[in-house]
Scaffold this motif. Structure first.
Motif, PDB file in Angstrom:
ATOM      1  N   CYS A   1      36.316  17.922  29.399  1.00  0.00           N
ATOM      2  CA  CYS A   1      35.653  19.215  29.198  1.00  0.00           C
ATOM      3  C   CYS A   1      34.139  19.065  29.359  1.00  0.00           C
ATOM      4  N   LEU A   2      33.599  17.929  28.903  1.00  0.00           N
ATOM      5  CA  LEU A   2      32.170  17.686  29.088  1.00  0.00           C
ATOM      6  C   LEU A   2      31.811  17.589  30.566  1.00  0.00           C
ATOM      7  N   THR A   3      32.634  16.901  31.352  1.00  0.00           N
ATOM      8  CA  THR A   3      32.332  16.802  32.786  1.00  0.00           C
ATOM      9  C   THR A   3      32.338  18.179  33.441  1.00  0.00           C
ATOM     10  N   GLY A   4      33.276  19.051  33.019  1.00  0.00           N
ATOM     11  CA  GLY A   4      33.277  20.403  33.552  1.00  0.00           C
ATOM     12  C   GLY A   4      32.058  21.191  33.125  1.00  0.00           C
ATOM     13  N   PHE A   5      31.645  21.021  31.870  1.00  0.00           N
ATOM     14  CA  PHE A   5      30.456  21.688  31.356  1.00  0.00           C
ATOM     15  C   PHE A   5      29.216  21.211  32.105  1.00  0.00           C
ATOM     16  N   MET A   6      29.120  19.930  32.357  1.00  0.00           N
ATOM     17  CA  MET A   6      27.962  19.386  33.052  1.00  0.00           C
ATOM     18  C   MET A   6      27.874  19.891  34.488  1.00  0.00           C
ATOM     19  N   GLU A   7      29.013  20.056  35.145  1.00  0.00           N
ATOM     20  CA  GLU A   7      28.996  20.608  36.497  1.00  0.00           C
ATOM     21  C   GLU A   7      28.515  22.050  36.493  1.00  0.00           C
TER      22      GLU A   7
END
Length: 648
Positions: free
Chosen positions: A443-449
């Motif tokens: 979820c963090l990787t999606g948020f960062m994108e």
């Protein structure tokens, strides 16, 4: 004799957050020593001094991570709980004051004092971890310990090093060495040399000839002068926000005086048709989930889900499920079976990356300054992130361990970015809701994108502040003009709002509701900018007609923390959108900001089948990562653009 002794020590400049790095790698001694940097005049002789915090008779954590009043460093118990990172530059605004200061104590082996008349050179450098430092050398050829300014996620440490450099140039001139572009030689200045000194340092872009007055203005008002004048060094504020082709580019001396007109600002038409703000109501949170799934578990109408979430948020019990769709961990059209496969593959991929840093030995890490630096920054931030929340409170809390491990693993996932201060603020709510290490990571990787605010160039942040200025120019030009007259037109005080999406402005529970609304990307991707405009408009009565200057504006904005009502701000932001959308003469630049106009691109080709291939593409990519097989170059092609979601 007593009064004379007191007045013989005049404090000209003082800043905390300046570190010395020792080389005690194999001992238990801390290798980074926090301290104060000062310029002190004794008997008319200025000297550069550094002293450790431990020599100040104060607790280090209290000095660095609590809000202090302007007099004695007393903790404000009403201040927002949490910690003060390096980028929170608007959190400790102090009124200018001249204080007397005793001589530097000689209780630390690291403290030093160098008369500026003995300064030979200074060298600016940038450490690969994202820390910058200054090295001063005396005329005897002896270098002082490097002064490190820990960068974090923004320009705060850079502005701190710039602040010190600018103050020093009041006492001597700097000329760039022809051999080393980062080395500057110090000479006693005369009235004609100071201008060249600033030119050599590349601190100003405006070609101002009255640089002595600028330097003195810095000492009197460091916040206004640093934010307003040193754009080339900070690579962020006024000059960066107002490029030559910007509608807010400042006029040159040859331009006429008087209020700006539409002709003065090419590309931005004066808006005269803006109607009244419509009344907006919020809805109820999404409280059902299963009824939106088909028999195989696919979400039947993702757009309807997004609209419901935008209108009212999500019931806490459903957040764990819905957030994984909003943040791209699961495709909307995936079945239950496909999601099980995705979770298994993503779990394997996560732990494969985690073992990479877990298996690094102590000896290896000693030779890997990058990893060692990331670990140090993460450990420092984790120990101060949302500790008022029970999930992260107390000592030896497993929540803190998970926070640390996910951030360290992200460094393995994104080598180019690594860890940047502020990312712990984004992860904490994700980990709190998912209660799962693997799911919170993806979820963090999606948020960062989606977020993209931590780029080294800070292009995204500069663009957002420029877009916010465009919105304010359309919504309330009088307020923006007032802020501009107070050297606040760049809206730099909104930096923290945009950087971590208002994480410090609202309560933890409000942030959960706010972020899920923003993740819907409705009614446009820049809805957070409309929120910022709504907050600024709500303070119109405080600013217009007041005698606020730059410092008091910063102070007032900072004091809004935990005093804003989220639902009121959301209603105001949506009203702003509807008000602009109904304007028939809305400038194209504003239309672009709120998503009403998309510049044509030859690569924009939407495919109705793109959504149906999303799940299979994700499964294929995960399987490829799990088996570590090579893929052809076309496997990295971006998915076709999806149709723009409708707005209710």
């Amino acid at each position: 004799m007593e009064p004379k002794a007191e007045t013989s020590h005049k404090l000209v400049f003082e800043k905390e957050g300046v570190y010395l790095h020792t080389n005690a790698k194999r001992s238990n001694q801390d290798t980074t020593i926090p301290g104060f940097i000062r310029i002190v005049e004794r008997g008319g002789e200025p000297a550069l001094e550094w002293s450790a915090l431990e020599d100040e008779g104060r607790n280090a954590a209290a000095v660095f991570y609590t809000k202090k009043d302007g007099e004695g460093g007393v903790e404000d118990t009403n201040f927002d709980p949490g910690y003060e990172p390096d980028w929170a530059v608007i959190s400790t605004v102090k009124r200018d004051q001249v204080r007397e200061h005793p001589p530097v104590k000689e209780t630390s082996q690291w403290s030093f004092s160098l008369p500026l008349s003995e300064l030979y050179s200074l060298r600016r450098s940038r450490f690969s971890l994202g820390r910058n430092f200054l090295v001063f050398t005396s005329r005897g050829g002896h270098p002082l310990p490097p002064l490190h300014f820990h960068r974090g996620a923004s320009i705060s440490s850079l502005s701190l090093s710039v602040s010190l450099t600018i103050c020093l140039t009041v006492f001597f001139c700097c000329f760039r060495s022809p051999v080393d572009g980062r080395l500057f030689l110090a000479y006693p200045h005369d009235s004609g040399a100071l201008s060249q000194s600033f030119d050599e340092l590349h601190l100003f872009d405006d070609g101002s000839s009255d640089l002595v007055s600028v330097s003195l203005r810095f000492i009197q008002d460091p916040y206004a002068t640093t934010f307003g004048g040193f754009s080339k060094v900070t690579n962020f504020f006024r000059g960066a926000l107002r490029p030559p082709d910007s509608p807010f580019h400042p006029r040159g001396p040859q331009d006429h005086h008087g209020p700006p007109t539409a002709d003065d600002e090419p590309g931005f038409e004066l808006i005269t048709c803006l109607g009244p703000k419509p009344d907006v109501t919020r809805g109820q949170p999404l409280d059902k989930w299963e009824e939106f799934l088909d028999p195989e578990g696919r979400v039947k109408d993702p757009q309807q889900i997004k609209e419901l979430v935008f209108r009212g948020g999500i019931t806490p019990s459903l957040r764990k499920d819905v957030w994984k769709f909003l943040l791209g961990f699961y495709p909307w059209n995936s079945t239950v079976k496909e999601r099980e496969d995705i979770l298994r593959m993503k779990t394997d991929e996560y732990f494969r990356m985690k073992v990479q840093w877990k298996s690094v030995s102590e000896e290896q890490e000693m030779r890997n300054s990058l990893l060692r630096g990331y670990r140090s920054l993460i450990e420092r931030d984790v120990s101060r992130t949302d500790r008022h929340n029970t999930f992260f409170s107390g000592n030896d809390n497993p929540g803190l361990t998970l926070l640390n491990d996910v951030l360290m693993t992200y460094c393995m996932f994104n080598f180019d970015l690594g860890y940047v201060q502020g990312m712990s603020d984004l992860l904490a709510p994700l980990l709190f809701v998912t209660q799962n290490e693997v799911e919170s990571f993806w979820c963090l990787t999606g948020f960062m994108e989606m977020h993209q605010n931590f780029e080294e160039s800070q292009e995204a942040m500069k663009q957002q502040l420029l877009q916010l200025s465009l919105l304010m120019k359309a919504l309330d030009p009088e307020l923006l003009d007032y802020l501009d007259t107070q050297d606040s037109g760049s809206l730099c005080f909104c930096f923290r709002w945009l950087l971590i999406w208002f994480k410090r402005e609202f309560s933890f529970e409000d942030i959960l509701s706010l972020w899920e609304v923003l993740w819907t990307r409705l009614p446009c991707e820049n809805f957070h900018l409309l929120m910022a405009a709504s907050i600024l408009e709500s303070q119109r009565g405080e600013f217009i007609g007041s005698d606020h200057d730059f410092n008091t504006i910063l102070k007032h904005i900072n004091e809004l923390t935990m005093k804003l009502d989220l639902q009121t701000v959301l209603r105001g932001a949506e009203a702003n959108y509807l008000q602009l959308a109904c304007c028939k003469e809305l400038p194209v630049k504003v239309q672009e900001v709120i998503g009403l106009y998309v510049p044509p691109s030859p690569d924009d080709e939407t495919s109705p089948e793109s959504e149906s291939h999303e799940t299979q593409q994700l499964l294929s990519q995960s399987q490829a990562a799990a088996t570590e097989t090579s893929q052809s170059s076309n496997s990295t092609a971006a998915a076709a653009a999806r149709p723009r979601p409708t707005y209710p």
